[in-house]
Design a protein around this motif. Sequence first.
Motif, short mmCIF file in Angstrom:
data_model
loop_
_atom_site.label_atom_id
_atom_site.label_comp_id
_atom_site.label_asym_id
_atom_site.label_seq_id
_atom_site.Cartn_x
_atom_site.Cartn_y
_atom_site.Cartn_z
N TRP A 514 -44.23 -27.71 26.59
CA TRP A 514 -45.06 -26.71 27.27
C TRP A 514 -46.35 -27.36 27.78
N ASP A 515 -47.07 -28.01 26.88
CA ASP A 515 -48.34 -28.64 27.25
C ASP A 515 -48.12 -29.82 28.19
N ILE A 516 -47.05 -30.56 27.97
CA ILE A 516 -46.74 -31.72 28.82
C ILE A 516 -46.48 -31.28 30.25
N THR A 517 -45.69 -30.22 30.43
CA THR A 517 -45.35 -29.79 31.80
C THR A 517 -46.54 -29.11 32.48
N ILE A 518 -47.45 -28.51 31.71
CA ILE A 518 -48.70 -28.02 32.32
C ILE A 518 -49.52 -29.20 32.82
N ALA A 519 -49.64 -30.24 31.98
CA ALA A 519 -50.42 -31.43 32.36
C ALA A 519 -49.87 -32.06 33.64
N TYR A 520 -48.55 -32.15 33.76
CA TYR A 520 -47.94 -32.72 34.96
C TYR A 520 -47.98 -31.74 36.14
N GLY A 521 -48.20 -30.47 35.85
CA GLY A 521 -48.26 -29.47 36.92
C GLY A 521 -46.94 -29.29 37.64
N THR A 522 -45.83 -29.33 36.89
CA THR A 522 -44.51 -29.31 37.52
C THR A 522 -44.09 -27.93 38.02
N ASN A 523 -44.34 -26.88 37.23
CA ASN A 523 -43.89 -25.52 37.58
C ASN A 523 -42.42 -25.50 37.99
#
Length: 544
Positions: A514-523
């Motif tokens: 969850w936090d990793i994909t927020i950091a990458y901004g993938t959506n």
Amino acid sequence: MKTTVTNRKSLWLLLLILAFLITFTVLQKSTKVWTALKLPISLHHWNMITESSSPGTPLNPAASPSETELRISKIREKLDQMIPPRPFTHVNTTTSAKHSTVTILNPRDTYCRGDQLDILLEARDHLGRRKEYGGDFLRARMSSPALKAGASGKVTDFNNGTYLISFTLFWEGQVSLSLLLIHPSEGVSALWRARNQGYDRVIFTGQFINGSTRVNTDCALILNSSTELCQYLDAQDQEAFYCMRPQHVPCAALTHMHSKNKEVSYLSKQERTIFVRSNVGVEIMENFNVISVSKCNKDPVPVKEKCKPRMTSTIPSGHVWKEIWNPVSCDLAPIKMNECLRGKFIHLLGDSTIRQWIEFFKASSKTLKSVDLHEHGKLQHQLAVDLDRNINIQWQKHAYPLIGSSIYSVKEIEYMARVIDRTGGEKNTVVVISLGQHFRPFPIDVFIRRALNVHKAVQRLLLRSPDTIVIIKTENIREMHNDAERLSDFHGYIQNLVMMDIFQDLNVSIIDAWDITIAYGTNDVHPPQYVVGNQINIFLNYIC
């Protein structure tokens, strides 16, 4: 005459013993072959029951229904308190990103790497009035696109219309800050109420074999029908799925399944206006100046220990720099994948976001070979092996609810808890669990029950094989403007909280996707390969 009878009895006894020894030897050799390959064969296929009760008694007595129901009720009660009803008479009284105000606390011209930057948010409605309660679903993120860098921010809700947004300035350079209003508190409340009202947002169609023809019928987690139903029951944990029984066709003839969305909504017409595209994920900090971050003359960054299993997670849990994930609490060592995986049996259990892992492994290793298990479609079981290094990696889908517009086989479908129960476990066995995306359209009780049952199975596994490594991969964030009532990230956020609450007493590791994909901004529910690769790098550091 008596002597002859006695001799015959002795002869029969000897023949029986000889037959037993031959059968035992054959089975033993067969078992060695299967054990060497560790193929995903269902030894204890979940019971499909309609007219009759389950044959046999489960090896592990299940918790009484009242115990499970009590735990579900307690978790529901906590969530209901966290998400109180917020009825509204007009959209103008809901939180407005445009009218809400943000203020940097203790502003400076230049910040130093490692500093914390705090922002106070005052939520206001569309008429500019201060909100007197919290509960808005917000997403804070900092980024430097030129540096391919990003990190989440920590949101603290004071439950009075004000929020503290905290950013850790992990890197030097020009940093952009973002604070999205995903849903106002009124929308959050509406989603929560609507989610728990119905099971019919998704229609399942089961395919039965009837001689040379195929018969389709409706299936669901709950079916209100006067017709005879097929009940597909997991006898140990009392989880069930139902199909309308076709005429003159046995329930065991169910072979395939697919699903589609049903045109139904439990939101009012007024509530639905909150979830139109222009009202979802609105930037609060629009036109906000970038922040300049310098190295300054600070002490060198202290050396952190190598990442290992069962480390405590933080918020944020790390940051991205040049597309590489860097955890806050530990260092990720460079790992040679094939050597790390040597001698390992890795069981990836769950949805397609963990299926991406086995696809990454196969694409990244020339020596891993796929084994054809004679299934078809994206949801087929997958097995990859490296016989020279004794590497065995499997992916297996979880049981219903399993959403998919493409037809998939259910001939060997198993509940995750049963797969874990038939896993022997030892120091070279790794179980990775990913659960959530397919549960978002259904009442939260369905997810809580599944998480509790998986928890009990993991507990049993760790009792008999405490050296087994068990890892929970949390949900990825997904597309923001894609059917909020069924799939909103708010549902995923709540499910992550449930998983963390349920598994906190077990010796398991967390990969905070969850936090990793927020950091990458993938959506994107299926993030790019480089994001998956960074999730797997954490995994490799945990197991080697």
